[in-house]
Design a protein around this motif. Structure first.
Motif, PDB file in Angstrom:
ATOM      1  N   LEU A   1       0.832  -1.210   0.000  1.00  0.00           N
ATOM      2  CA  LEU A   1       0.000   0.000   0.000  1.00  0.00           C
ATOM      3  C   LEU A   1       0.863   1.254   0.000  1.00  0.00           C
ATOM      4  O   LEU A   1       0.557   2.230  -0.693  1.00  0.00           O
ATOM      5  CB  LEU A   1      -0.919  -0.003   1.218  1.00  0.00           C
ATOM      6  CG  LEU A   1      -1.838   1.217   1.381  1.00  0.00           C
ATOM      7  CD1 LEU A   1      -2.811   1.315   0.232  1.00  0.00           C
ATOM      8  CD2 LEU A   1      -2.582   1.150   2.708  1.00  0.00           C
ATOM      9  N   SER A   2       1.939   1.225   0.764  1.00  0.00           N
ATOM     10  CA  SER A   2       2.851   2.367   0.828  1.00  0.00           C
ATOM     11  C   SER A   2       3.399   2.708  -0.553  1.00  0.00           C
ATOM     12  O   SER A   2       3.480   3.875  -0.935  1.00  0.00           O
ATOM     13  CB  SER A   2       4.001   2.047   1.793  1.00  0.00           C
ATOM     14  OG  SER A   2       4.925   3.099   1.859  1.00  0.00           O
ATOM     15  N   GLY A   3       3.758   1.658  -1.314  1.00  0.00           N
ATOM     16  CA  GLY A   3       4.270   1.889  -2.651  1.00  0.00           C
ATOM     17  C   GLY A   3       3.225   2.470  -3.589  1.00  0.00           C
ATOM     18  O   GLY A   3       3.525   3.352  -4.405  1.00  0.00           O
ATOM     19  N   ILE A   4       1.992   1.992  -3.474  1.00  0.00           N
ATOM     20  CA  ILE A   4       0.920   2.481  -4.344  1.00  0.00           C
ATOM     21  C   ILE A   4       0.608   3.951  -4.058  1.00  0.00           C
ATOM     22  O   ILE A   4       0.445   4.765  -4.973  1.00  0.00           O
ATOM     23  CB  ILE A   4      -0.354   1.635  -4.167  1.00  0.00           C
ATOM     24  CG1 ILE A   4      -0.114   0.197  -4.643  1.00  0.00           C
ATOM     25  CG2 ILE A   4      -1.523   2.247  -4.938  1.00  0.00           C
ATOM     26  CD1 ILE A   4      -1.252  -0.749  -4.319  1.00  0.00           C
ATOM     27  N   LEU A   5       0.522   4.301  -2.777  1.00  0.00           N
ATOM     28  CA  LEU A   5       0.111   5.650  -2.389  1.00  0.00           C
ATOM     29  C   LEU A   5       1.281   6.634  -2.293  1.00  0.00           C
ATOM     30  O   LEU A   5       1.071   7.837  -2.153  1.00  0.00           O
ATOM     31  CB  LEU A   5      -0.633   5.616  -1.050  1.00  0.00           C
ATOM     32  CG  LEU A   5      -1.952   4.839  -1.034  1.00  0.00           C
ATOM     33  CD1 LEU A   5      -2.607   4.947   0.336  1.00  0.00           C
ATOM     34  CD2 LEU A   5      -2.904   5.343  -2.116  1.00  0.00           C
ATOM     35  N   GLY A   6       2.513   6.117  -2.341  1.00  0.00           N
ATOM     36  CA  GLY A   6       3.669   7.002  -2.247  1.00  0.00           C
ATOM     37  C   GLY A   6       3.821   7.625  -0.871  1.00  0.00           C
ATOM     38  O   GLY A   6       4.265   8.760  -0.739  1.00  0.00           O
ATOM     39  N   MET A   7       3.451   6.885   0.165  1.00  0.00           N
ATOM     40  CA  MET A   7       3.576   7.350   1.552  1.00  0.00           C
ATOM     41  C   MET A   7       4.404   6.346   2.334  1.00  0.00           C
ATOM     42  O   MET A   7       4.347   5.148   2.054  1.00  0.00           O
ATOM     43  CB  MET A   7       2.208   7.457   2.242  1.00  0.00           C
ATOM     44  CG  MET A   7       1.193   8.336   1.590  1.00  0.00           C
ATOM     45  SD  MET A   7      -0.368   8.274   2.554  1.00  0.00           S
ATOM     46  CE  MET A   7      -1.470   9.208   1.490  1.00  0.00           C
ATOM     47  N   ASP A   8       5.151   6.836   3.335  1.00  0.00           N
ATOM     48  CA  ASP A   8       5.784   5.885   4.239  1.00  0.00           C
ATOM     49  C   ASP A   8       4.726   5.362   5.208  1.00  0.00           C
ATOM     50  O   ASP A   8       3.575   5.830   5.218  1.00  0.00           O
ATOM     51  CB  ASP A   8       6.988   6.485   4.961  1.00  0.00           C
ATOM     52  CG  ASP A   8       6.633   7.654   5.872  1.00  0.00           C
ATOM     53  OD1 ASP A   8       5.464   7.752   6.327  1.00  0.00           O
ATOM     54  OD2 ASP A   8       7.514   8.484   6.144  1.00  0.00           O
ATOM     55  N   VAL A   9       5.106   4.380   6.022  1.00  0.00           N
ATOM     56  CA  VAL A   9       4.113   3.717   6.861  1.00  0.00           C
ATOM     57  C   VAL A   9       3.524   4.667   7.901  1.00  0.00           C
ATOM     58  O   VAL A   9       2.323   4.607   8.205  1.00  0.00           O
ATOM     59  CB  VAL A   9       4.731   2.469   7.536  1.00  0.00           C
ATOM     60  CG1 VAL A   9       3.756   1.835   8.515  1.00  0.00           C
ATOM     61  CG2 VAL A   9       5.138   1.441   6.484  1.00  0.00           C
ATOM     62  N   GLN A  10       4.343   5.555   8.449  1.00  0.00           N
ATOM     63  CA  GLN A  10       3.814   6.512   9.428  1.00  0.00           C
ATOM     64  C   GLN A  10       2.789   7.446   8.784  1.00  0.00           C
ATOM     65  O   GLN A  10       1.760   7.771   9.378  1.00  0.00           O
ATOM     66  CB  GLN A  10       4.966   7.321  10.040  1.00  0.00           C
ATOM     67  CG  GLN A  10       5.919   6.513  10.903  1.00  0.00           C
ATOM     68  CD  GLN A  10       5.260   5.935  12.138  1.00  0.00           C
ATOM     69  OE1 GLN A  10       4.314   6.512  12.675  1.00  0.00           O
ATOM     70  NE2 GLN A  10       5.751   4.798  12.591  1.00  0.00           N
ATOM     71  N   ALA A  11       3.058   7.875   7.541  1.00  0.00           N
ATOM     72  CA  ALA A  11       2.103   8.730   6.835  1.00  0.00           C
ATOM     73  C   ALA A  11       0.819   7.964   6.528  1.00  0.00           C
ATOM     74  O   ALA A  11      -0.284   8.527   6.579  1.00  0.00           O
ATOM     75  CB  ALA A  11       2.724   9.259   5.547  1.00  0.00           C
ATOM     76  N   LEU A  12       0.948   6.667   6.215  1.00  0.00           N
ATOM     77  CA  LEU A  12      -0.239   5.840   6.005  1.00  0.00           C
ATOM     78  C   LEU A  12      -1.103   5.807   7.255  1.00  0.00           C
ATOM     79  O   LEU A  12      -2.336   5.874   7.177  1.00  0.00           O
ATOM     80  CB  LEU A  12       0.173   4.411   5.652  1.00  0.00           C
ATOM     81  CG  LEU A  12       0.631   4.102   4.228  1.00  0.00           C
ATOM     82  CD1 LEU A  12       0.996   2.631   4.121  1.00  0.00           C
ATOM     83  CD2 LEU A  12      -0.451   4.463   3.219  1.00  0.00           C
TER      84      LEU A  12
ATOM     85  N   PRO B   1      -7.171   8.573  -0.931  1.00  0.00           N
ATOM     86  CA  PRO B   1      -6.121   7.750  -0.317  1.00  0.00           C
ATOM     87  C   PRO B   1      -6.371   7.486   1.164  1.00  0.00           C
ATOM     88  O   PRO B   1      -6.041   6.407   1.664  1.00  0.00           O
ATOM     89  CB  PRO B   1      -4.856   8.597  -0.531  1.00  0.00           C
ATOM     90  CG  PRO B   1      -5.142   9.415  -1.741  1.00  0.00           C
ATOM     91  CD  PRO B   1      -6.617   9.731  -1.640  1.00  0.00           C
ATOM     92  N   GLU B   2      -6.970   8.459   1.853  1.00  0.00           N
ATOM     93  CA  GLU B   2      -7.260   8.282   3.278  1.00  0.00           C
ATOM     94  C   GLU B   2      -8.268   7.145   3.496  1.00  0.00           C
ATOM     95  O   GLU B   2      -8.099   6.308   4.387  1.00  0.00           O
ATOM     96  CB  GLU B   2      -7.807   9.577   3.887  1.00  0.00           C
ATOM     97  CG  GLU B   2      -6.803  10.699   3.999  1.00  0.00           C
ATOM     98  CD  GLU B   2      -6.588  11.455   2.712  1.00  0.00           C
ATOM     99  OE1 GLU B   2      -5.732  12.355   2.680  1.00  0.00           O
ATOM    100  OE2 GLU B   2      -7.283  11.157   1.705  1.00  0.00           O
ATOM    101  N   ASP B   3      -9.300   7.118   2.655  1.00  0.00           N
ATOM    102  CA  ASP B   3     -10.314   6.067   2.789  1.00  0.00           C
ATOM    103  C   ASP B   3      -9.744   4.704   2.408  1.00  0.00           C
ATOM    104  O   ASP B   3     -10.092   3.675   3.006  1.00  0.00           O
ATOM    105  CB  ASP B   3     -11.527   6.390   1.923  1.00  0.00           C
ATOM    106  CG  ASP B   3     -12.332   7.578   2.448  1.00  0.00           C
ATOM    107  OD1 ASP B   3     -12.009   8.068   3.552  1.00  0.00           O
ATOM    108  OD2 ASP B   3     -13.261   8.013   1.744  1.00  0.00           O
ATOM    109  N   VAL B   4      -8.874   4.682   1.396  1.00  0.00           N
ATOM    110  CA  VAL B   4      -8.235   3.430   1.002  1.00  0.00           C
ATOM    111  C   VAL B   4      -7.348   2.918   2.134  1.00  0.00           C
ATOM    112  O   VAL B   4      -7.383   1.734   2.483  1.00  0.00           O
ATOM    113  CB  VAL B   4      -7.414   3.608  -0.291  1.00  0.00           C
ATOM    114  CG1 VAL B   4      -6.525   2.380  -0.541  1.00  0.00           C
ATOM    115  CG2 VAL B   4      -8.345   3.834  -1.477  1.00  0.00           C
ATOM    116  N   ALA B   5      -6.545   3.813   2.707  1.00  0.00           N
ATOM    117  CA  ALA B   5      -5.659   3.415   3.811  1.00  0.00           C
ATOM    118  C   ALA B   5      -6.473   2.882   4.984  1.00  0.00           C
ATOM    119  O   ALA B   5      -6.132   1.849   5.579  1.00  0.00           O
ATOM    120  CB  ALA B   5      -4.793   4.591   4.243  1.00  0.00           C
TER     121      ALA B   5
END
Length: 261
Positions: free
Chosen positions: A138-149, A183-187
């Motif tokens: 998921l991090s790779g798809i959204l371009g966020m690190d895990v903390q940002a996820l 992205p927030e709802d997906v996460a």
């Protein structure tokens, strides 16, 4: 006299230095495992010793655990991470009856008794959808690190993620984003999906007492809240939940040192 526990996992290597007599934590360290588990274990132990002001030769016992424990030549004893997480969790939270551990490559639900002995356990090590690897995808798809996820998931309304396989879930996530789902709802949806898998795993053992959540994902507050919600009860989370296995290994080292003193 100091003792140590070293836990080499698939993502990170952890080390804990304990006072043998009091079981007080003198220092702890965490480093990425990378491609060399032996070197990661060495580095974690060296760093923890430096933090504690202890020379490695002064350690009376060292216990190794984690998937990389067989690569630790300095360990006096090696023990499974299931045993070590159970001991560490009960030491931190004496009311613990169930330990939930989500690591990078597997997840476990462990039933324990009051002294930290393992009564039963179940493990998911076959499907990435129930592990930290799912969040890396998921991090790779959204371009966020895990903390940002975690922060994003905390703001989102969970989208429905129905796929039980990480590969198909990845396709589903891409499709949701293409439909305009935020992205927030997906996460948030992925967090709920992962939490449901963990709850389903835990239902396969006798659940009693408090739940204690350990491992890397326990460092994510939004995910811990999601897991609590799906369980219907609060989960205990230590200040440094990634160190629970290393702490349990160090407690075993302290026990061995006392028996041989």
């Amino acid at each position: 006299m100091p003792v140590a526990g070293v836990d080499v996992g698939s993502v990170a290597a952890k080390a804990v230095i304990l006072d043998e007599l009091t079981n007080n934590v003198l220092a702890h360290a965490l480093v990425p495992t990378g491609w060399n588990p032996r070197q990661a274990g060495e580095d974690a132990l060296d760093w923890a010793c430096a933090q504690a002001g202890v020379d490695r030769p002064a350690l009376t016992r060292v216990t190794g655990t984690g998937y990389g424990r067989i690569a630790l030549p300095f360990a006096d004893k090696t023990v499974t991470e299931i045993t070590c997480h159970a001991l560490g969790a009960v030491h931190l939270f004496p009311g613990t009856g169930v330990v939930l551990d989500i690591g990078g490559q597997d997840s476990k639900a462990i039933a324990v008794d009051a002294d930290g002995s393992v009564q039963d356990f179940v493990m998911n090590d076959k499907c990435a959808a129930g592990t930290g690897r799912f969040l890396q995808v998921l991090s790779g798809i959204l371009g966020m690190d895990v903390q940002a996820l975690d922060e994003a998931a905390g703001r989102g309304k969970p989208a429905d993620i129905s796929s039980m396989c990480a590969v198909f879930a990845e396709t589903e996530i891409v499709g949701l984003l293409a439909q305009g789902v935020s992205p927030e709802d997906v996460a948030a949806g992925v967090f709920r999906s992962l939490a449901k898998r963990m709850v389903s795993l835990s239902r396969r053992i006798a659940c009693r007492g408090e739940y204690t959540f350990t491992g890397g994902l326990a460092t994510l507050p939004a995910f811990a809240r999601c897991l609590s919600s799906e369980l219907g009860t609060t989960v205990n989370v230590a200040n440094d939940p990634q160190n629970t296995g290393a702490l349990g290994a160090a407690l075993i080292a302290a026990r061995l040192a006392k028996e041989n003193s």
